[in-house]
Design a protein around this motif. Structure first.
Motif, PDB file in Angstrom:
ATOM      1  N   SER A 560       0.820  -1.224   0.000  1.00 10.74           N
ATOM      2  CA  SER A 560       0.000   0.000   0.000  1.00 10.74           C
ATOM      3  C   SER A 560       0.843   1.258   0.000  1.00 10.74           C
ATOM      4  CB  SER A 560      -0.933   0.003   1.221  1.00 10.74           C
ATOM      5  OG  SER A 560      -1.860  -1.059   1.152  1.00 10.74           O
ATOM      6  N   ARG A 561       2.099   1.173   0.419  1.00 13.15           N
ATOM      7  CA  ARG A 561       2.987   2.349   0.508  1.00 13.15           C
ATOM      8  C   ARG A 561       3.671   2.540  -0.850  1.00 13.15           C
ATOM      9  NH1 ARG A 561       5.081  -0.888   5.331  1.00 13.15           N
ATOM     10  NH2 ARG A 561       3.570  -0.415   6.978  1.00 13.15           N
ATOM     11  N   ARG A 562       3.006   3.297  -1.744  1.00 11.27           N
ATOM     12  CA  ARG A 562       3.454   3.315  -3.140  1.00 11.27           C
ATOM     13  C   ARG A 562       3.006   4.596  -3.838  1.00 11.27           C
ATOM     14  NH1 ARG A 562      -1.545   1.467  -2.659  1.00 11.27           N
ATOM     15  NH2 ARG A 562      -2.990   1.526  -4.442  1.00 11.27           N
ATOM     16  N   VAL A 563       3.404   4.713  -5.086  1.00  6.47           N
ATOM     17  CA  VAL A 563       2.810   5.682  -6.015  1.00  6.47           C
ATOM     18  C   VAL A 563       2.245   4.900  -7.200  1.00  6.47           C
ATOM     19  CG1 VAL A 563       4.209   7.690  -5.418  1.00  6.47           C
ATOM     20  CG2 VAL A 563       5.001   6.102  -7.186  1.00  6.47           C
ATOM     21  N   SER A 564       1.243   5.461  -7.842  1.00  6.40           N
ATOM     22  CA  SER A 564       0.670   4.866  -9.053  1.00  6.40           C
ATOM     23  C   SER A 564       0.455   5.961 -10.083  1.00  6.40           C
ATOM     24  CB  SER A 564      -0.650   4.157  -8.742  1.00  6.40           C
ATOM     25  OG  SER A 564      -1.621   5.085  -8.303  1.00  6.40           O
ATOM     26  N   PHE A 565       0.345   5.558 -11.329  1.00  9.18           N
ATOM     27  CA  PHE A 565       0.115   6.479 -12.442  1.00  9.18           C
ATOM     28  C   PHE A 565      -1.204   6.110 -13.117  1.00  9.18           C
ATOM     29  CE2 PHE A 565       4.550   6.673 -11.624  1.00  9.18           C
ATOM     30  CZ  PHE A 565       5.018   7.893 -12.086  1.00  9.18           C
ATOM     31  N   LYS A 566      -1.850   7.111 -13.710  1.00  4.48           N
ATOM     32  CA  LYS A 566      -3.056   6.843 -14.483  1.00  4.48           C
ATOM     33  C   LYS A 566      -3.171   7.853 -15.619  1.00  4.48           C
ATOM     34  CE  LYS A 566      -8.013   5.921 -14.182  1.00  4.48           C
ATOM     35  NZ  LYS A 566      -9.190   5.774 -13.290  1.00  4.48           N
ATOM     36  N   ILE A 567      -3.453   7.352 -16.821  1.00  5.75           N
ATOM     37  CA  ILE A 567      -3.646   8.202 -17.994  1.00  5.75           C
ATOM     38  C   ILE A 567      -5.144   8.364 -18.223  1.00  5.75           C
ATOM     39  CG2 ILE A 567      -3.305   8.405 -20.480  1.00  5.75           C
ATOM     40  CD1 ILE A 567      -0.749   6.710 -20.098  1.00  5.75           C
ATOM     41  N   ILE A 568      -5.594   9.588 -18.336  1.00  3.22           N
ATOM     42  CA  ILE A 568      -7.003   9.874 -18.608  1.00  3.22           C
ATOM     43  C   ILE A 568      -7.108  10.491 -19.999  1.00  3.22           C
ATOM     44  CG2 ILE A 568      -9.041  11.178 -17.887  1.00  3.22           C
ATOM     45  CD1 ILE A 568      -7.936  11.079 -15.036  1.00  3.22           C
TER      46      ILE A 568
END
Length: 570
Positions: A560-568
């Motif tokens: 859970s200790r993370r970063v994530s990316f998302k393209i919209i």
């Protein structure tokens, strides 16, 4: 002149395949699109007309003794019918429907209803005015046929703040004392205006004009509910314009005539965000060439700005709209002796031309109307003529804000496949996973954050460097399709020794710090060109523990200790 072939052509980018957003609907005979709107689901609907034929059933046993009787029996068998076209973000036509009425007819306007349907304004070719209310599938909910006993024609249908509509056009002068509206007409043709409630009830109809030939062109509703009307008067060789202000009940407040020795034609009136108004005109110069003229005035008819936009070729803006930053976009046509092209023009708030583009082939092409979309792109509609053809076709084009031709939005599934191909090695080595919603999740243990930490480790920086070297070129090539790149910071749900309030606030700050440290590292590594791109699409946010990783119904605190990316996508 500068020509751009406005047919759907496949264009290959470095990664994602797209095509130019230009649709030509080819039907027999001459057809056109005259107005356009954006639907609530972000699709586009346009209205116009196609030519059609009525089937004639001959009367049994009928014998004609001469050709004239026979021709009379089959008259009115060919004509126009209102046609609705709906298009998705991939430039696919998802709905086409003719509104077949007893009398041949043409549409001039399309407006959205709160129920995702449409108001269509138009007229029959035998001289009656029409308002249709349709559902989202183009089925008729109600139809209103109205007008005088003489020949009438609608120019526009305007949506009002109360949900009703205002129809504006012209009516041939009435000389019959049986006419309920007037005992006699005002001139050759008169301005004709009718107001309807949202339920389709006609509230009033009125005529205005001079002893000459008058025509209602367009109208808009002011903030106080009054109505500003744009009209044209033809007298001998002159075309003059008039601006009129009416109460909500159709009573005249003021009227101003603008006479000019040169031929002048009005096309459009809009209200600006500053509550003033702009009208688009075309005016002949000394070489008898049409030039664009824009006038800005206030509600008390004071002229604030009056400017002619000088262009090399004869030019006209038939429709204009205002962006949120006060820039104006207009569409129409540009022509020389042998050719006419669709014209798109971008202007600043002082009517200085910033950009213009011509669209079409070496024949007859023209834009009639436009609408600005939710993402600041625009859609223009009109007619396109194929080379060596004498028939016009319906035409719809999507433009970027810089008035370049837009690309079709890729399907999310196609974009997902392309993104997976770009990161095939990272996926196979279990460094990351990509979901169909275009979110990218790091799953390598070395890429997680330690408890309460947000500064990047050497391993995280090394991976982000190689990750960015693949992601950023992909974003650059497909920049016209991408709305946002999200970088989201995450935390686990616990915080030792803190109550719920402090746990939430401390984790929120930590998740934002993780997002910012990742964003800052990637941003600083780029050249100025890439930084400019990122500054327009990147968004950093802290999601706290709202998206924590759950395995076997238990929270995996480490993951859970993370970063994530998302393209919209747009």
């Amino acid at each position: 002149m500068h020509y751009i072939l406005a047919i759907i052509i496949l264009v290959t980018s470095l990664y994602a395949k797209t095509k130019e957003f230009s649709i030509v609907v080819d039907e027999p005979f001459s057809n056109t699109l005259l107005d356009v709107t954006e639907n609530y689901d972000r699709t586009i609907s346009a209205v116009g007309f196609i030519k059609t034929q009525k089937s004639i059933v001959s009367k049994k046993g009928t014998t004609y003794t001469n050709a004239f009787d026979y021709l009379s029996s089959i008259s009115n068998t060919h004509g126009s019918q209102i046609h609705l076209v709906k298009v998705d973000n991939q430039a696919n036509i998802t709905l086409r429907k003719s509104i077949n009425l007893n009398n041949f007819n043409e549409a001039v306007s399309i407006l959205k209803t709160p129920e995702s349907g449409y108001y269509i304004g138009g007229y029959t070719l035998d001289g009656s005015l029409l308002i249709l209310k349709l559902n989202s599938d183009g089925d008729i909910i109600f139809r209103k046929t109205f007008g005088t006993s003489n020949y009438d024609k609608m120019s526009n249908l305007i949506l009002l703040k109360d949900g009703g509509v205002l129809a504006i056009g012209s009516s041939v002068t009435t000389r019959s004392r049986n006419d309920k509206l007037f005992e006699s007409g005002l001139g050759l043709n008169d301005i004709y205006i009718s107001r309807f409630s949202k339920d389709g009830i006609k509230l009033w109809s009125k005529k205005f004009g001079t002893e000459y030939d008058d025509k209602g062109i367009d109208a808009t509703e002011a903030n106080d509910g009054s109505i500003i009307v744009l009209s044209q008067t033809n007298h001998d060789k002159f075309k003059n314009i008039s601006i009129m202000r009416l109460t909500e009940n159709g009573d005249s407040i003021w009227l101003d005539h603008y006479r000019n020795e040169k031929l002048i034609t009005p096309h459009k009136i809009i209200q600006l965000k500053d509550n003033n108004f702009v009208i688009s005109l075309s005016q002949e110069d000394d070489m008898h060439k049409q030039q664009i003229r824009l006038m800005k005035f206030d509600i008390q008819k004071n002229i604030l700005l009056d400017k002619i936009i000088h262009t090399t070729y004869a030019s006209t803006l038939k429709d204009i709209k205002e962006y949120s930053d006060s820039k104006l976009i207009g569409v129409g046509y540009v022509s020389d002796t042998y050719n006419r092209d669709g014209l798109a023009m971008l202007l600043d708030s002082e009517f200085n031309m910033l950009q213009q583009e011509h669209f079409g082939e070496e024949s007859y092409d023209e834009f009639s109307a436009l609408t600005i979309l939710h993402n600041s792109q625009a859609v223009a509609v009109g007619v396109h003529t194929d080379k060596d053809s004498q028939e016009t076709n319906m035409w719809l084009v999507k433009l970027n804000k810089d008035i370049s031709l837009a690309q079709t939005a890729p399907r999310a599934t196609d974009f997902y496949k392309e993104l997976c191909r770009v990161f095939k090695d990272e996926i196979n080595s279990h460094k990351l996973i990509i979901k169909e919603d275009l979110s990218i999740m790091f799953i390598d243990k070395s890429l997680y954050f330690k408890t309460a930490q947000y500064k990047l480790t050497g391993k995280q920086e090394k991976f982000l460097k190689s990750f960015g070297e693949k992601l950023l070129p992909f974003l650059h090539v497909n920049k016209m399709l991408i709305n946002t790149l999200e970088i989201n910071g995450h935390t686990s749900s616990e915080w030792a020794g803190a109550d719920f309030t402090n746990t939430y606030l401390l984790n929120e700050k930590l998740s934002m710090n993780r997002s910012f440290s990742t964003l800052a590292y990637m941003f600083k590594k780029q050249d100025i060109k890439t930084q400019n791109l990122l500054s327009n699409i990147i968004k950093g946010s802290g999601l706290n523990s709202s998206k924590r990783v759950i395995l076997d119904e238990k929270e995996d605190r480490e993951k859970s200790r993370r970063v994530s990316f998302k393209i919209i996508l747009k």
